[in-house]
Design an enzyme around this catalytic site. Sequence first.
Site, PDB file in Angstrom:
ATOM      1  N   SER A  15      34.913  18.387  60.373  1.00 47.96           N
ATOM      2  CA  SER A  15      34.605  19.752  60.906  1.00 47.96           C
ATOM      3  C   SER A  15      34.228  20.846  59.795  1.00 47.96           C
ATOM      4  CB  SER A  15      35.949  20.223  61.300  1.00 47.96           C
ATOM      5  OG  SER A  15      37.032  20.207  60.169  1.00 47.96           O
ATOM      6  N   ASP A 186      43.812  27.631  56.110  1.00 51.23           N
ATOM      7  CA  ASP A 186      44.604  26.493  56.420  1.00 51.23           C
ATOM      8  C   ASP A 186      44.775  25.403  55.319  1.00 51.23           C
ATOM      9  OD1 ASP A 186      42.431  25.330  56.773  1.00 51.23           O
ATOM     10  OD2 ASP A 186      42.683  24.495  58.901  1.00 51.23           O
ATOM     11  N   HIS A 189      40.095  24.222  55.979  1.00 48.43           N
ATOM     12  CA  HIS A 189      38.804  24.883  56.600  1.00 48.43           C
ATOM     13  C   HIS A 189      38.487  25.890  55.700  1.00 48.43           C
ATOM     14  CE1 HIS A 189      40.460  22.118  59.715  1.00 48.43           C
ATOM     15  NE2 HIS A 189      39.244  21.795  59.851  1.00 48.43           N
TER      16      HIS A 189
END
Length: 220
Positions: A15, A186, A189
Amino acid sequence: MRITADARLLFIGDSITDAGRDYADPASLGSGYVREIARTFGAGGSTGPGPTVINKGVNGHRVYDLESRWTTDVIDERPTVVTVKIGINDTWRRYDRGVVSPVDEFEASLDRVLTHTARKLAARLVVITPFLLPVTPDQEAWYEDLSPRTDAVLRTARAHGAQVVRADLLLPRAAEESGAAALAPDGVHPSPRGHELLADAWLTTVDSAAPAPEHRSARG
């Protein structure tokens, strides 16, 4: 070494590389470090005045997922520079789902994809190390799994003569000044600033002729 206009820059990972790209649009680069790198070269996607930039990041993927799609997503694209950013999900899944990715198996999988690339392509290899910026006490425990995994990434990269972007050193150092949450809310990310730092580090490592960071940011 300079990145030229005829280069094909392919980025693959999880991601962090994905950064919200549109899977239905081959030119989509997401909103992260891959887009920042493309903007530096004046390329907006898979076509443009600069080098071709291709984003093959997929949210949630571990190294085994990359290996399963390597031929289609990497070899068949015929890139001249391949950048791999993987590892944090292999650690994260141990702590949020109890799914263990043994470091030796992780390392073997990464070695296989880099070996396959070297056999099929005359491409430069770039590896970005996994990183963590703990924002909660429980994330500190992740280093038990992540530190040996990062060592495995470094061993494999060096064994294949890959250039290495040390995100595991860069981002924690930057967080000493700005705070971890400012760079990765977080802990995993990156924020826009975190992605800018990754892009700058890639450019410094890979392209000796890249514009200075302030020039890249000024493009808006």
